[in-house]
Every structure is written in C-alpha cells, then in structure tokens.
Design a protein around this motif. Structure first.
Motif, mmCIF file in Angstrom:
data_model
loop_
_atom_site.group_PDB
_atom_site.id
_atom_site.type_symbol
_atom_site.label_atom_id
_atom_site.label_comp_id
_atom_site.label_asym_id
_atom_site.label_seq_id
_atom_site.Cartn_x
_atom_site.Cartn_y
_atom_site.Cartn_z
ATOM 1 N N ASN A 56 2.652 1.097 0.381
ATOM 2 C CA ASN A 56 3.523 1.821 1.315
ATOM 3 C C ASN A 56 2.885 3.054 1.944
ATOM 4 O OD1 ASN A 56 5.508 -0.009 1.153
ATOM 5 N ND2 ASN A 56 6.904 1.218 -0.094
ATOM 6 N N SER A 65 11.658 7.942 1.090
ATOM 7 C CA SER A 65 11.294 8.071 -0.316
ATOM 8 C C SER A 65 10.420 9.286 -0.556
ATOM 9 C CB SER A 65 10.617 6.797 -0.813
ATOM 10 O OG SER A 65 9.325 6.715 -0.266
ATOM 11 N N PRO A 111 14.386 2.917 1.458
ATOM 12 C CA PRO A 111 13.124 2.352 1.004
ATOM 13 C C PRO A 111 13.400 1.076 0.227
ATOM 14 C CG PRO A 111 13.673 4.334 -0.219
ATOM 15 C CD PRO A 111 14.695 4.191 0.852
ATOM 16 N N SER A 122 13.935 -4.966 2.203
ATOM 17 C CA SER A 122 13.112 -5.691 3.151
ATOM 18 C C SER A 122 13.932 -6.734 3.895
ATOM 19 C CB SER A 122 11.964 -6.374 2.425
ATOM 20 O OG SER A 122 12.510 -7.143 1.377
ATOM 21 N N PHE A 146 4.371 2.920 -5.173
ATOM 22 C CA PHE A 146 5.005 1.609 -5.007
ATOM 23 C C PHE A 146 4.047 0.464 -5.302
ATOM 24 C CE2 PHE A 146 6.727 4.639 -1.995
ATOM 25 C CZ PHE A 146 8.097 4.495 -2.110
ATOM 26 N N ILE A 192 9.742 4.546 3.753
ATOM 27 C CA ILE A 192 8.761 5.352 3.005
ATOM 28 C C ILE A 192 9.000 6.845 3.262
ATOM 29 C CG2 ILE A 192 6.317 5.825 2.643
ATOM 30 C CD1 ILE A 192 5.783 2.984 3.778
ATOM 31 N N LYS A 204 10.345 -0.246 7.440
ATOM 32 C CA LYS A 204 9.582 0.005 6.229
ATOM 33 C C LYS A 204 8.997 1.416 6.243
ATOM 34 C CE LYS A 204 6.020 -1.795 3.371
ATOM 35 N NZ LYS A 204 4.838 -2.624 3.342
ATOM 36 N N ILE A 205 8.391 1.775 7.361
ATOM 37 C CA ILE A 205 7.823 3.124 7.474
ATOM 38 C C ILE A 205 8.919 4.167 7.271
ATOM 39 C CG2 ILE A 205 6.700 4.768 9.014
ATOM 40 C CD1 ILE A 205 5.306 2.526 10.380
#
Ligand SMILES: Nc1ncnc2c1ncn2[C@@H]1O[C@H](COP(=O)(O)OP(=O)(O)O)[C@@H](O)[C@H]1O
Ligand SMILES: [Mg+2]
Lengths: 843, 219
Positions: B93, A289, A381, A384, B89, A286, A282-283
């Motif tokens: 995030n 993104s 991004p 999940s 988001f 980000i 997830k990090i």
C-alpha cells in the motif's frame, strides 16, 4: 505544495486525456456562455454608444406623437419662452458611398445651438478641420469621422452618392473629425447642418427632435406645461430602455440556450471525477489509514476540481473571445433583421463578464464534484469491493430512483404550469424535468439489458453477451454517459422541433396571408419594418392602373407614449375581401366591419404582452390628445414580436398626421402579368424614388430566409452541446476501458483475438448509443412541447402548431448511435491492444 | 498499554448477521509484540481495523492508555491514528503516484514534523539508493521495507501489521521479519501483527488465536 496534492497532480498527469477532455468540456460550455454574453453586451454597448453620441448631454428630448415638429415650435420655445439649452435635431437613416457603401444615422444640427450638447460638433471636443463652417456656405455638405472617411475612401471636397428615404442624392464631404475620444462613438454617424438634413430627408419646415437639458434652472413640469399639444417631453434614456425591452425576450432565450452545453459539461466532469475517485479508492484508503481525515480528503478532491474547473474556465474564456466575433456577426444581423439598426465591430469584454464567467465555470465544476468528493471522503482502507458496491447500490435503488424521477418530473410540470409569463421561470421548470429523466435512466438501462443482452447474444454470441452485460455491470459509469448523450440529443430534438414547428407555422401563415401578386415597399435597413415614406401619388397611380383589381396599403409608425413605444399599423384596403389579417375566432366579417368603423385590431404578441382581449379598450395618444379605441379582434402576426395595433387608414388619418405609406400590396386582374406591372410601377416611381417591388413568391422566400437566419445561432449552440456530449461519452468509454483492462486481459488470455475485443467494445458503444437514443426521444418530444407551447408563448406571445416530424426522431436515433460509435473507436482500439500479461499482472 | 473491553463486531449480509468477534477482552502491555494467528477469514484484520480506529466495534471499548478511542469522533480517531499508530499492510500500500521519499514524508507532513528523518530511516531499511524511485519499480520486499519505514517514521507508539509477509517469498519474508524485529524491538514499540504463517512466531512475546469469536492465548 503538500505531498497529497503532489500525488493528485501526478495522478491527473497520468490520466491526461481523461482530465483533458473534462477541461475541454468545461471550456466549451463556458466559452458559449461567455461568448453570448460578450456578443450581447458588445451589441448593447455599441447601440448605447451611438445613441449617446446622438443624445450628447441632452437629458431630455421633445418629440411629437406624430413624428415631426414644425420649425416654429423651436423658435417659439427659444425666443418666446426663452429656453436656452435646447437644440433642434433632424435624424434619419442614410446610406452613402460609391464603391463601398455604408449605412449611417444622419444627424442634422444647428451649429450655433450645439455647444451645450455634443462636443464633437465643436472644435473644442475634436480636431474637425473646421468642417462645420462650410455647413453655412456650401450646399449638401456633411462631416464624417476620420475612420469612416478612410473606409469609404473619401477626402474633403469629394462628392458622394447617398440614398435617403428611398431617394438618391449627392452629398459633399466638407469636414473630417479627427482625434475625437472614442472613435467607435462616431462609427454610425454623419453630421450635417440642420437645413441640409431637412433638404436631404424631405422634411422641409420640420424637425424630428428638440434636445433639451433639464436641471435646477429648468424644471421638467415647467417645460411640459409650455409644450404645444401633440408634443411630449421624454427622458433621453428612454430610447435605450425601449431597445432593451425589445431585446429582452430574445436575450433571455439566447442566454438559456447558451447554458445547455455547460449542463452537459457538468455531467462530463461528474463522470471524470467519479471515475478518478473510484480508481483511487485504494490510495484514498491508504491516506485514511495514515491518518488523513475525511475533511482533508474531501478538500483534496474539491481542490482537484477547482484546478480543472479553473483551467477549463480560463481556456473557455479565451475561446469565447475567439468565437464571439463570429457570434457577434450572427446576433447583430438578427437584431438588424428584426429589431433595430446597430453596427457592432468591437467586442467588449467587461469585468462583469470576466467575473460571471469565472463564477459560472467554477461553480459548475464544483457542483459536479460534490458527490464524488463525498464518496472519496468515505473511502475506507482495505475495502476492495467498492466498485461492485457502487454498482449494486445503483441497481438496488433503481425503483427508488425512478420514483424520485417521477416526483422531480412532476415538480417541473408544476413549475411550468404556474400561471406566469416569466420566461426564466419556464427554464427553471425544465431543469427538474431533465433531472427526472436522469433518475429514470437506470431503469431504462435495466429494461434494455433484459431485452438487448439475449438479443445481442443470439446475434453475436458470447462477445455480444459480454458487450451488452457490461453496460449494466458498469452502470455507475455507463449511466452518466448514456444520460448526458441523451440530454444533448433530446435538446437537438426539442430545439429542432421547435424551429420546424415555428417554420411550419410561419410558412402556413405566409401562404394564407400573402395573397397579393406584387408587394411594393420602401427600402428599409430593418427587414421587417418599413418607414412610411412612399408618396401617396404612387398608391393613387397604382389604383388607377387597368391591370389592378384592388390594393391594400399600410403605414407603419411608432407612437411614443408615456415612455413606451407602441407600433401602429394603419391599414387600408379598397376591397374588404382582400384583407390580409388572419384573425382569431370565426366571425371575420363582423370583426372587419367593426374595424372599418373605427375599432382597432391588435396582434397576438401585443395582446399577450398587454393582457388585451377583444372588447377591451386601449388608449392611444393622438395629435389631439388621448383617445380610446375599442379592440375589435386579435390577429396572428409572426413577422415580429414587437406587437402592433392596427387602425383603419381613414380613422388613422383623422387622428394623426402622416407622411406616406410603408407598403402597398397589389392584386392583379386574373390574366395580368406581374412582371409587366412591376416594370410599370417602377417606371412611374421615377429614378429618384427607390422602391422595392417584389413578387409574391420572392417576398415569401425572403421572409423565410430571414426566419432561417434568425435560428442559425440556436442551431450552432445546439450542435456545440452535442459536441460536449460526444466528449462526455468518449471520456466515459475511456474510463471504462481503463477499468476493464483486467477483464479484457483475461479474455485475451483465454484466446480472444484483438479484433474480437474491438468488436465487443464497438458493439457496446452501439448499444449505449441505442439506449441513449431511446431515452432521448420522449425527453426530446417533451422539451419540444415545452419550448413551443410554454417558452415560446411566454417569450413572444405567438401561438404555434407543434409539428413533430418522424424524420427528426430518426435523425436523433442516428445521431446518438453515430456519436457513441465514433466516441468508441479510440477506446476500442486501446482495448484491442491490451497485452494479456501486463493486464493480468496489474494488481 | 492497550485494553479491549468486551469488544464485539459482526457484519450483516443482507438480513443475516455474521458475528466475527464477540466479547473480546485483551490487555497488551507497552513494548509487547503480540501476534494474532489464524487462518484466512478468521477476523484478524477486523480486529486490527478496530484497533486502528478505522472501524468501530458494535459493542465494547478500546483503550489506548487513557484514551477510549471508541468514544472519539471520526475526526478525533483519525487524528489519533495519524499521530500514534503506524500501519503495515500485506499489499504494501505505497502511494503509486509518490516517490519513495515522498511516501515517507507523507506521515511527517501530516504530523507537521521535519522531513530530515526520511533519509536516516531509509538508511536503516537499506534503501537509500532508491530514494527517488516510484513504488512500481521496486520489488515486493523493497516495497515492504519502505512501508515499514513509513509506519515508523513519525515515531508512533503502536505498530499494527496485517500479514506483512503474506505476499512475499520465504527468504524475503525472513529479511522483513528481521527488520521488524530489529527496529521495533530496538525502539521499544508496542506491536500487534496478524499472520497466518508459523514462520514469524519467534518474534512474538505472546501469540493469540481466535476461538469461538474470541482471541485466546496460544501455547
Ligand atoms: N466490510 C465487510 N463486510 C462484510 N464482511 C466482512 C467485511 N470485512 C470482513 N468481512 C468478513 O469478516 C470475516 C473476517 O474477515 P477478516 O477480518 O478480513 O479476516 P482475516 O483478516 O483473518 O483473513 C470474513 O468472513 C470476511 O468475509
Ligand atoms: Mg486479513
């Protein structure tokens, strides 16, 4: 520092235990490799140092094929031929000391000829308190280094007990060398006048070596031409070359074995990095993104691994320095048992070792991070579902992976079957075999799931099903854990079986070969090698004893021939029926009669290394020049990988001068008591000849003892790789536990007790251990086969019987399960402590 | 100005191709605030991801002014995003291992810009006192305010927001919308925001909704 690096560091700190275990894994792997290197280099350095102090500035040495040079040759060369830069040397092993004893090389020198050669024998190179002047006036005087004098608690003027060639003598300390360059250079050395040395060693009228300096003024060819027959001019360095050759197979195997733990360590880092990447998907998404590029993410992960690898490597190196002292003791003892005398006290850390260790440690870390880093760089991004993606990726590819596994295994087999004698190549062939198994392991896990899940469901209900199911559901995680454990266990099976097969073979060989009742040998500093120093009269007295049926006797000696060392075993027997050769093939009688008629026998290692078959001819340098000898047959000899050429004793006497015997095997008449005969022999040997007289049983036991000692290092290394695998599975289970926090939180929320969660987790560990164990058995058997029939053969030339004991397999299974369960205790405890609300709150 | 020409996107599930967008043509003017409205799973995030260059369309082109981002390499698209786009988001995030101020400095560092803007913009979103806190101690609304600050700090031309209030209660949502309204409008940024709630409509210059795999003007 860049902000993303700061974030990485904080992540690493937050998962201290995880990354700490990785660092520890790499550290242990690196430590073993570096410690073996340090021990090997220290040994060879010590050996060369002591060799150098003996050799001094001599570029060449003149030796005799039969071992001794008459004094007259020296004066012939010096006076008649006018050679100036030559010096006579008598060299032998000596043990001196009263309460504290130590073995030395006794170097007998002519002080007047010494100046161009060894600077410590002249007061210009050291402060030797004029001890050398005493040489000329006093009898049996010696000079020691200050360190050795202190060790033996002796000062100038003291008389010291000495034992040389089995004979007890007394020597007087007349001088101490102070302040000489590197003290460890003199660590093994006792210096005396050449006449004293001749007296002490019983070599009156002969010298062992003439040192010589060859340069523009004195050409090699000229010296060769004026040398009398039976003498050879040899480069001084050829001694260390020969020593290196002797040790090369031993060292290759040690080095290869030392890599085992690091290979397991690579899986450990791979596991940790994969975990950390998955956890940070997830990090990483980000970052992407926000405009961090794929390359930047790749480099970020690589830099994390570099940091971990670097810390692990540095720690490993420090650890290596700590353990290398102990390892040095083990390794130098084996070298002293099997090859030659070397005394090493100082560990030697060269820049080469530092560099190699750094490169190996960091390269291994990088290698294990390539795949996780690539995966990290492909994070997107907003996705999940990555984890289950990864699981289904492996599950979907099980059959493809298995096919690759088979291909990799076949590739390994092909490499192993290449008709080569290269030992490294055979280790290179082992790698694809291991990788092949690694690729097959998902299939094994899947098959196990089909069987184990219903089974453990039946036995333990829902909890049982959950335990077993989650192994396959988390296959991207469990696979590496299961597999690294199974490599380590397989290595245990392989190395263990190799050792027990070897041992079994040696025991059988000893039983068939050692049939005499009593063995008489000369004391020796090397366990499996004896100098020919037993006087002939001892043999003759033994033959004449009324209790004795017949005897075998032999002399062992070294033939230096064209820069090579050939070990000769001259063997005589009073009755051919008591011959103790274990011959290849079935016509013993014929071979033995050929042997008695002047043909030779060679040992299996000799035949293998020199490509010799029965019927071939080998050339040996006798006192009368080169002679051809036909090889009558090949015999098994597991006492040494040096290789021997065996010659019938009377034939040997025809071609070489000899000083005495190395050993006598005594067969008694049926009703005679060994102990009585033993006492008789030692009584007529007199008090000044030291003989070792051993019963059959005792000799057999001490041979086995040496054998077992030889393999201590191998066993230690193998154990350490299990330790790393243990850390690996601990780390995987901890990763799993962290990832399953939520799942476990839900279980707690619906009513599972903490103890039930602990049970689930422990059961899962047991199942993983079980699968690892199952996987390790075929791989272990295969490794055993490769070690016994390919690697051992190529290293030493021995044929061995494979003995795969069921006990070893059961132990492997137990080891795998116990390791997994122990590793599961802490993560299981953590799981049981999970607070359902906290776990569920986590996004 | 942003221009989409005949953009299509689908996902294959096993052997079945699942079309989400097909032949979308859109023009978004500079300084406009456009809302993508639709129920969950309709394809709003898909479009935003295409705009951000995180995903590529199966067909069609996307222009930001003169730049056709669908023709750029992966790396060029990333660098374009880094400089020109700010992303907000639904789940905030923020990077959990970085403090509030470090989260804000990250885009500045990536664009080699000086750090001093961080304090200023934190003042604007009213979080100066939380500057050294880690995200996990902030409330949802506070986290989203930091995220908004992070999306704007490097002065991008385009703001993409994917359900920025989707995870917040009514009052907090209102605050966030006010904040976006104030800052984005004041700075004259172009913004595209996806949402499934009607509460934020007031913000928009235009509202688009999905019909037959195409976004059309809603009235
Ligand atoms: N990576 C993906 N793979 C497969 N299907 C996807 C993927 N991303 C989105 N989808 C599907 O595309 C459709 C639209 O999703 P999305 O754009 O996230 O909708 P929204 O944001 O409007 O809720 C959904 O049916 C979703 O399941
Ligand atoms: Mg969405």
């Amino acid at each position: 520092m860049k902000i993303i690096h700061r974030s990485s560091l904080r992540y690493i700190f937050k998962h201290k235990l995880q990354f700490g275990l990785s660092i520890l894994g790499i550290a242990i792997g690196v430590a073993i490799i570096a410690a073996i290197d340090i021990a090997n280099i220290s040994t060879s350095k010590a050996f060369n140092l002591s060799l150098n102090s003996v050799t001094g500035k001599a570029t060449h040495r003149i030796i005799s094929t039969s071992g001794s040079i008459p004094d007259s040759v020296y004066s012939f060369l010096r006076i008649q031929k006018g050679l100036k830069d030559i010096a006579p040397v008598v060299e032998d092993n000596i043990t001196i000391g009263d309460s504290t004893k130590k073995s030395f090389v006794l170097l007998g020198v002519d002080v007047f000829a010494e100046k161009p050669f060894r600077d410590y024998t002249s007061s210009s190179g050291s402060d030797n308190k004029n001890g050398f002047k005493e040489f000329l006036t006093a009898k049996n005087t010696i000079v020691l280094s200050a360190e050795n004098a202190k060790l033996l608690k002796k000062s100038i003027g003291d008389t010291i007990n000495a034992s040389i060639r089995g004979i007890k003598k007394k020597v007087v300390l007349s001088g101490i060398i102070n302040n000489y360059g590197n003290p460890s250079q003199l660590e093994n050395l006792i210096i005396s006048d050449i006449a004293t040395a001749q007296e002490l060693t019983g070599k009156r009228g002969t010298i062992d070596v003439i040192d010589i300096i060859i340069n523009e003024n004195l050409k090699e060819d000229y010296v060769k031409n004026i040398l009398p027959a039976g003498l050879e001019l040899q480069r001084s360095s050829s001694r260390s070359d020969i020593a290196e050759q002797m040790l090369s197979a031993f060292n290759v195997n040690l080095n290869a074995l030392s890599m085992l733990a690091l290979i397991v360590g690579v899986f450990l880092i791979y596991n940790t990095m994969t975990f950390s990447v998955v956890q940070r998907k997830k990090i990483l998404g980000i970052y992407r993104s926000l405009g961090v590029t794929e390359n930047e993410i790749y480099r970020l992960i690589i830099s994390e691994v570099l940091l971990i690898g670097f810390i692990g490597t540095v720690l490993g190196f420090l650890l290596a320095i700590l353990i290398s002292k102990n390892l040095l003791v083990l390794i130098s003892r084996t070298i002293n048992d099997l090859y030659f005398i070397v005394s090493v006290t100082e560990i030697e850390v060269t820049p080469f070792i530092v560099l190699k260790t750094l490169i190996v440690g960091i390269a291994a870390s990088l290698l294990s991070a390539l795949k996780p880093a690539r995966e990290a760089s492909q994070s997107k991004p907003g996705i999940s579902i990555v984890r289950s993606n990864q699981e289904s990726k492996i599950l979907g590819n099980i059959y493809k992976l298995s096919v690759y596994g088979i291909i990799s295994g076949l590739l390994g087999a092909a490499i192993l079957m290449l008709p080569s004698k290269n030992v490294w190549l055979s280790y290179v062939g082992v790698l694809p075999v291991i990788i092949g198994f690694a690729l097959m392991s998902p299939l094994v896990i899947k098959v196990s799931d089909k069987i184990l899940t219903p089974l453990s469901g039946k036995l333990f209900g829902i909890a049982g099903r959950i335990s077993s199911r989650s192994i396959i559901q988390n296959i991207s995680r469990t696979n590496t854990a299961i597999f690294s454990l199974s490599i380590a266990v397989a290595a245990t099976v392989g190395v263990g079986t190799m050792i027990s097969s070897f041992r079994e073979t040696v025991v059988t060989w000893l039983e068939n070969g050692l049939k005499a009742d009593i063995y008489v040998s000369a004391p020796s500093l090397i366990s499996n090698s004896n100098d020919p120093i037993i006087p002939y009269y001892i043999r003759d007295s033994i033959i004449n004893m009324k209790e004795v049926r017949n005897i075998n006797y032999y002399s062992e000696f070294k033939l230096f021939q064209d820069g090579k060392l050939i070990n000769i075993l001259a063997s005589g027997f009073t009755d051919p029926s008591s011959k103790d050769f274990r011959l290849q093939g079935n016509d013993d009688e014929k071979v033995i009669s050929k042997f008695q008629n002047g043909e030779v026998l060679v040992t299996e290692p000799y035949a293998y290394k020199n490509n010799i078959k029965a019927g071939n001819v080998i050339q040996l340098k006798t006192d009368e020049g080169y002679k051809d000898f036909k090889v009558a047959g090949i015999y098994y000899d597991y006492s040494s990988d040096k290789g021997f050429v065996s010659i019938e004793y009377s034939v040997f006497k025809k071609y070489w001068k000899s000083n005495g015997l190395s050993g006598i095997a005594v067969y008694l008449k049926n009703d005679k008591d060994a102990e009585t005969v033993r006492n008789k022999i030692s009584s007529f040997a007199g008090s000044d000849v030291e003989l070792i007289i051993r019963s059959n049983k005792f000799l057999r036991e001490s041979s086995i003892q040496i054998f077992d000692r030889t393999f201590i290092v191998a066993k230690v290394l193998q154990l350490l790789s299990v330790v790393v695998a243990f850390i690996g599975i601990l780390s995987s289970l901890m990763s799993l536990q962290l990832e399953r926090n939520k799942e476990m939180g839900i279980l707690r929320a619906v009513g599972f007790l903490p103890s039930q969660l602990f049970k689930i987790s422990t059961l899962q560990s047991i199942l993983m251990g079980l699968i690892s164990g199952l996987l390790s058995l075929p791989l272990g058997a295969l490794l055993a086969y490769i070690l016994v029939f390919i690697i051992n053969k190529r290293s030493f030339g021995w044929t061995m019987q494979l003995s795969l004991e069921p006990r070893v397999l059961v132990e492997a299974m137990v080891l795998a399960i116990v390791a997994a369960v122990l590793a599961g205790i802490y993560p299981g405890y953590e799981i049981s402590k999970i607070s359902p609300s906290a776990a569920l709150r986590e996004e | 100005m942003i221009k989409l020409e005949n953009v299509s996107k689908g996902y294959s599930e096993g052997k079945v191709l699942h079309t989400i967008l097909s032949g979308v043509n859109l023009n978004i003017n500079k300084g406009e605030i456009v809302i993508l409205y639709g129920k969950s799973g309709s394809g709003k995030s898909t479009l935003l991801n295409l705009l951000a260059g995180i995903d590529l369309p199966d067909e069609g082109s996307i222009f930001f002014e003169d730049v056709n981002i669908t023709a750029l390499s992966e790396k060029e698209r990333t660098l374009f995003r880094r400089k020109r786009i700010g992303f907000i988001f639904q789940f905030f995030n923020l990077i959990p291992t970085l403090t509030v101020s470090e989260n804000l400095k990250l885009p500045l560092e990536l664009n080699s810009m000086p750090f001093k803007k961080a304090d200023e913009i934190l003042g604007e979103v009213g979080l100066l006192d939380r500057i050294n806190a880690y995200p996990d101690v902030l409330s949802g609304g506070e986290q989203q305010r930091v995220a908004i600050a992070r999306a704007l700090i490097h002065n991008p031309d385009f703001i993409l927001a994917d359900e920025p209030t989707g995870n917040l209660d009514f009052d907090t949502s209102k605050q966030i919308i006010d904040l976006i309204d104030r800052i984005v409008k004041q700075q004259g940024k172009t913004m595209i925001m996806a949402t499934h709630s009607k509460d934020v409509m007031g913000l928009a210059d235009r509202v688009l909704t999905l019909k037959d795999d195409k976004f059309i003007e809603m009235n």
